[in-house]
Design a protein around this motif. Structure first.
Motif, PDB file in Angstrom:
ATOM      1  N   LEU A   1      30.152  -1.581 -16.748  1.00  0.00           N
ATOM      2  CA  LEU A   1      31.922  -1.081 -16.133  1.00  0.00           C
ATOM      3  C   LEU A   1      32.826  -1.899 -17.202  1.00  0.00           C
TER       4      LEU A   1
ATOM      5  N   ARG B   1      18.314  15.541 -16.709  1.00  0.00           N
ATOM      6  CA  ARG B   1      19.574  15.962 -17.117  1.00  0.00           C
ATOM      7  C   ARG B   1      19.939  17.300 -16.382  1.00  0.00           C
TER       8      ARG B   1
ATOM      9  N   VAL C   1      13.148  13.692 -19.509  1.00  0.00           N
ATOM     10  CA  VAL C   1      14.904  13.321 -19.724  1.00  0.00           C
ATOM     11  C   VAL C   1      15.546  14.733 -19.371  1.00  0.00           C
TER      12      VAL C   1
ATOM     13  N   HIS D   1      21.678  10.099  -8.716  1.00  0.00           N
ATOM     14  CA  HIS D   1      22.640  10.154  -9.837  1.00  0.00           C
ATOM     15  C   HIS D   1      22.423   8.822 -10.575  1.00  0.00           C
ATOM     16  N   GLN D   2      22.535   7.913  -9.875  1.00  0.00           N
ATOM     17  CA  GLN D   2      22.561   6.622 -10.724  1.00  0.00           C
ATOM     18  C   GLN D   2      21.097   6.289 -11.472  1.00  0.00           C
TER      19      GLN D   2
ATOM     20  N   LEU E   1      32.248   7.477  -7.137  1.00  0.00           N
ATOM     21  CA  LEU E   1      31.771   7.008  -8.274  1.00  0.00           C
ATOM     22  C   LEU E   1      32.816   7.744  -9.515  1.00  0.00           C
TER      23      LEU E   1
ATOM     24  N   LEU F   1      27.414   1.064 -13.818  1.00  0.00           N
ATOM     25  CA  LEU F   1      27.631   2.394 -13.188  1.00  0.00           C
ATOM     26  C   LEU F   1      26.181   2.694 -12.307  1.00  0.00           C
TER      27      LEU F   1
ATOM     28  N   GLN G   1      24.487   9.275 -23.963  1.00  0.00           N
ATOM     29  CA  GLN G   1      23.209   9.080 -24.864  1.00  0.00           C
ATOM     30  C   GLN G   1      23.436   7.810 -25.975  1.00  0.00           C
TER      31      GLN G   1
ATOM     32  N   ALA H   1      24.409   4.650 -25.099  1.00  0.00           N
ATOM     33  CA  ALA H   1      23.147   3.954 -24.296  1.00  0.00           C
ATOM     34  C   ALA H   1      23.464   2.931 -23.312  1.00  0.00           C
TER      35      ALA H   1
ATOM     36  N   MET I   1      26.719   2.377 -19.646  1.00  0.00           N
ATOM     37  CA  MET I   1      26.315   2.021 -18.348  1.00  0.00           C
ATOM     38  C   MET I   1      27.081   0.975 -17.777  1.00  0.00           C
TER      39      MET I   1
ATOM     40  N   TYR J   1      26.956  14.303 -21.368  1.00  0.00           N
ATOM     41  CA  TYR J   1      25.522  13.755 -21.885  1.00  0.00           C
ATOM     42  C   TYR J   1      25.615  13.300 -23.111  1.00  0.00           C
TER      43      TYR J   1
ATOM     44  N   GLY K   1      17.383   8.847 -20.290  1.00  0.00           N
ATOM     45  CA  GLY K   1      17.447   8.811 -21.512  1.00  0.00           C
ATOM     46  C   GLY K   1      17.719   7.711 -22.160  1.00  0.00           C
ATOM     47  N   ILE K   2      17.798   6.354 -21.595  1.00  0.00           N
ATOM     48  CA  ILE K   2      18.305   5.352 -22.197  1.00  0.00           C
ATOM     49  C   ILE K   2      17.241   4.134 -21.895  1.00  0.00           C
TER      50      ILE K   2
ATOM     51  N   ILE L   1      21.120   9.074 -14.789  1.00  0.00           N
ATOM     52  CA  ILE L   1      21.844   8.861 -15.981  1.00  0.00           C
ATOM     53  C   ILE L   1      21.094   7.568 -16.989  1.00  0.00           C
ATOM     54  N   VAL L   2      20.262   7.240 -16.755  1.00  0.00           N
ATOM     55  CA  VAL L   2      19.640   6.465 -17.383  1.00  0.00           C
ATOM     56  C   VAL L   2      18.274   6.811 -17.840  1.00  0.00           C
TER      57      VAL L   2
ATOM     58  N   PHE M   1      36.244   1.981 -11.039  1.00  0.00           N
ATOM     59  CA  PHE M   1      36.109   3.377 -11.358  1.00  0.00           C
ATOM     60  C   PHE M   1      37.589   4.093 -11.591  1.00  0.00           C
TER      61      PHE M   1
END
Ligand SMILES: Cc1cc2nc3c(=O)[nH]c(=O)nc-3n(C[C@H](O)[C@H](O)[C@H](O)COP(=O)(O)OP(=O)(O)OC[C@H]3O[C@@H](n4cnc5c(N)ncnc54)[C@H](O)[C@@H]3O)c2cc1C
Lengths: 378, 305
Positions: free
Chosen positions: B266, A321, A317, A346-347, B139, A204, B257, B260, B264, B253, A353-354, A350-351, B33
């Motif tokens: 696909l 968000r 984070v 955006h891309q 996306l 993503l 999380q 994790a 991400m 969200y 928090g990871i 989204i990570v 997507f």
């Protein structure tokens, strides 16, 4: 306490901005999408070499290694400006932030001579081989093995989510030389070593970012070991504490928030709902900024950085968000070809928090080390 | 008040379930997507499922049940507007339908036969010519398209527009309901099977409570969506859409999380649902737009504008 930048800091920030204005190509914003992509990786190599020549790649490194011993604020201002511009250094930010400094501290003379100068010249890409399919948050349970055979090591196992692996020259790899956490060791492995195989993972977050890396009985000489056998945990703790506030995500987040608000204003759509959300997101960005600055300030004063680094990371984070949600809700066209920089943000958001450790693990650390709450029973 | 399905509803829901079961598996070679279910759409056409709402024994409530069931699939097709909004249009308007809101790209817009065009308080309608629409890369996990500037539309009257808006809200909530259930289900599966620190992730209370809250939110959206479809009341529609967008923001969200890094890729299907939810977050004015509708229809304050 003083919240103003001194004139030297202001001058430095201006110099970095001028450099970016002069060196980023016209179509940079469309390039910024996909930090590990072919096009951005190629650009980053050229760009980092130019940064190095201008003395802006590693100013905070010691003179001996091509820097000018600049203070942590200089390093952070540089990082803010780079990240806010979409990180034109690509994966090389890792060299600058923690791989270089880690080698300076723990590397042998040979390792330092071999690896540090190309980093300081902006010529080389590294990747971080920590996570494995069964070892994410529980990093200590990793299974990749390094077996000593004569004077060399043979490495077998699999890494995953490895950023920039497709273009990396060298991997900063964790592998087990003995059972348990105390048996983890670090190896500096040329990615061209026979038996090292890289597969890109479609994701993503854009082209070329994350990969699987397989080690099929890959042989490396004994001097690929960094520090002593079993010293990885200690070394990595230091390295990751540099990484934790390493990325000033709030800088791009707040810049993108401003861009989104500007677009809405222009279209006459910055009304009820959007206004409140934007305000909340803006405040979260500022909280993350100040939290991060407090950590930089601790470094600047030589105070050991404690669990507040996790708090700064989590504040970041939260900011990512809120900004991410704001853009998706109010400027959704950004994700459908409407704005490549908002898409790139955006891309990355989204990570937040990871990557480099899940947010929930940071919360556990905050609860245990900052609040001193009793631990959850295992 | 009786929450038990009628025998007609029960039969329809079982039939949709049976049809859906054949589209439950995601083709593993698909790494994009917008996974469009052309075959699914054909079967729904053939079985006249798009007309459920017009069948007196079934009505919009049963159509909403079908919408949310089908939204749980990895495949997507233009179902919600056809089932819930099209029956409200005066005259014959061909499906698929799409919405173009404030000149932004919309779901299924490039292949829509009928487009509802929203500009502020106005709602227009048009059957666009092929050259008036174009596909855009996105996306979002729906096929997205754009209506070209300058397309002439027929304006709906104030009361028609208000009715269409209401049914758009209901369609949105029904779709969100199905997507939330799928996203929650997929995450629960992951938390049950993946282990870290020698135990399933689902044993960590930090995750259990959040997951349970997500499930409660999804369940609440489902009840609100069904009630709105059943009553056709403006206040109910506003509440359903409001709770749908509010819950979706939070659930998207949380589930990412918890998946994790796996979420991400696909290669994992989670994004098929979350990146549809994200596309729905902005529609009909987003949470601010729904809040305004709630103020108007539930608290009786703030007129249009
Ligand atoms: C874009 C990106 C780039 C990355 N780049 C790299 C890289 O270059 N090199 C590298 O080695 N790794 C990289 N990673 C991997 C990253 O470090 C891991 O994703 C991260 O450590 C989390 O591991 P996981 O994804 O396996 O999640 P898991 O550990 O499976 O966690 C899943 C969920 O469970 C939660 N959880 C786990 N344990 C607990 C607990 N004890 N209590 C409460 N909650 C818990 C987590 O917080 C999370 O919400 C990258 C990841 C991403 C997304």
């Amino acid at each position: 306490m003083d919240f103003q930048w001194d004139s030297e800091q202001q001058t430095f920030r201006r110099a970095v901005r001028d450099f970016l204005a002069a060196h980023l190509p016209q179509d940079w914003e469309s390039l910024a999408h996909g930090p590990g992509s072919e096009s951005q990786s190629a650009f980053a190599k050229k760009f980092c070499a130019q940064l190095a020549q201008a003395g802006l790649l590693v100013p905070h490194w010691p003179q001996r290694w091509g820097g000018r011993d600049a203070d942590p604020w200089t390093a952070f201002i540089l990082a803010e400006e780079m990240w806010a511009a979409g990180e034109p250094r690509g994966g090389q930010y890792m060299n600058v932030n923690w791989i270089g400094p880690t080698l300076m501290r723990y590397g042998s003379q040979d390792q330092q001579a071999r690896y540090i100068p190309p980093m300081a010249r902006g010529e080389t890409i590294w990747c971080q081989g920590f996570s494995e399919p069964e070892a994410g948050s529980d990093l200590a349970s990793l299974r990749t093995r390094a077996e000593k055979r004569g004077s060399s090591y043979r490495i077998s196992g699999q890494k995953v989510w490895t950023s920039y692996a497709g273009h990396a020259d060298t991997c900063f790899l964790l592998a087990k030389t003995a059972p348990g956490r105390e048996g983890i060791s670090i190896f500096l492995i040329p990615m061209r070593t026979p038996g090292v195989i890289v597969r890109q993972i479609p994701s993503l977050i854009g082209e070329g970012d994350i990969h699987e890396v397989f080690f099929d009985d890959a042989e490396v000489p004994g001097d690929a070991l960094l520090g002593a056998e079993g010293q990885a945990w200690e070394i990595v703790r230091t390295a990751l504490s540099l990484e934790r506030v390493g990325i000033p995500r709030f800088a791009l987040a707040s810049r993108m928030l401003h861009r989104a608000v500007e677009k809405l204003e222009k279209a006459g759509r910055f009304g009820h709902g959007a206004v409140e959300q934007a305000a909340r997101a803006r405040a979260a960005c500022e909280a993350a900024r100040l939290y991060s600055y407090s950590i930089v300030d601790q470094r600047r004063h030589g105070t050991p950085v404690g669990p507040e680094a996790s708090a700064a990371r989590f504040a970041t984070v939260m900011a990512e968000r809120l900004v991410g949600e704001f853009v998706v809700e109010h400027v959704p066209e950004a994700l459908s070809g409407g704005d490549s920089m908002l898409l790139a943000h955006h891309q990355r958001a989204i990570v937040a928090g990871i990557a480099s450790g899940a947010a929930e693990i940071q919360l556990n650390l905050i609860a245990t080390e900052l609040l001193r709450l009793p631990r959850e029973p295992r | 008040m009786d929450f038990k399905l009628t025998s007609d509803q029960d039969a329809l829901v079982s039939a949709v379930d049976k049809l859906a079961a054949r589209f439950e598996a995601r083709p593993t070679e698909f790494l994009g997507f917008a996974l469009v279910g052309h075959e699914l759409e054909r079967e729904l056409e053939d079985g006249q499922y798009f007309d459920i709402a017009q069948v007196p024994e079934l009505g919009p409530l049963t159509a909403a049940m079908a919408v949310e069931r089908l939204a749980r699939l990895p495949f997507t097709a233009e179902i919600a507007l056809s089932m819930l909004v099209r029956p409200q249009l005066a005259g014959e308007w061909p499906r698929p339908l799409a919405v173009a809101e404030n000149s932004r790209p919309g779901r299924f817009l490039a292949t829509a036969k009928t487009v509802l065009v929203i500009h502020g308080e106005n709602v227009g309608i048009v059957q666009p010519a092929a050259h008036e629409v174009e596909a855009v890369e996105s996306l979002f996990a729906y096929p997205m398209g754009k209506l070209k500037e300058g397309t002439t539309t027929t304006q709906l009257s104030g009361s028609e527009a208000a009715n269409i808006r209401k049914w758009l809200r209901i369609a949105l909530a029904a779709e969100v309901s199905g997507l939330l259930q799928a996203a929650v289900g997929s995450t629960v599966e992951h938390l049950s099977s993946r282990k870290q620190f020698g135990r399933p992730l689902g044993t960590f209370q930090a995750l259990r409570h959040r997951m349970a809250e997500c499930a409660v939110l999804a369940g609440g959206v489902r009840w609100l969506a069904l009630k709105a479809a059943g009553t056709g009341d403006e206040g109910d529609a506003a509440l359903a859409a409001s709770h749908a967008q509010e819950s979706a923001t939070r659930v998207v969200y949380d589930v990412h999380q918890m998946l994790a890094a796996m979420g991400m890729t696909l290669e994992h299907p989670l994004h098929l649902w979350t990146y549809r939810l994200k596309a729905l977050l902005s529609e009909l004015g987003g949470r601010g737009g729904q809040a305004k509708a709630v103020a108007q229809h539930c608290f009786g304050c703030g007129g249009p504008g």
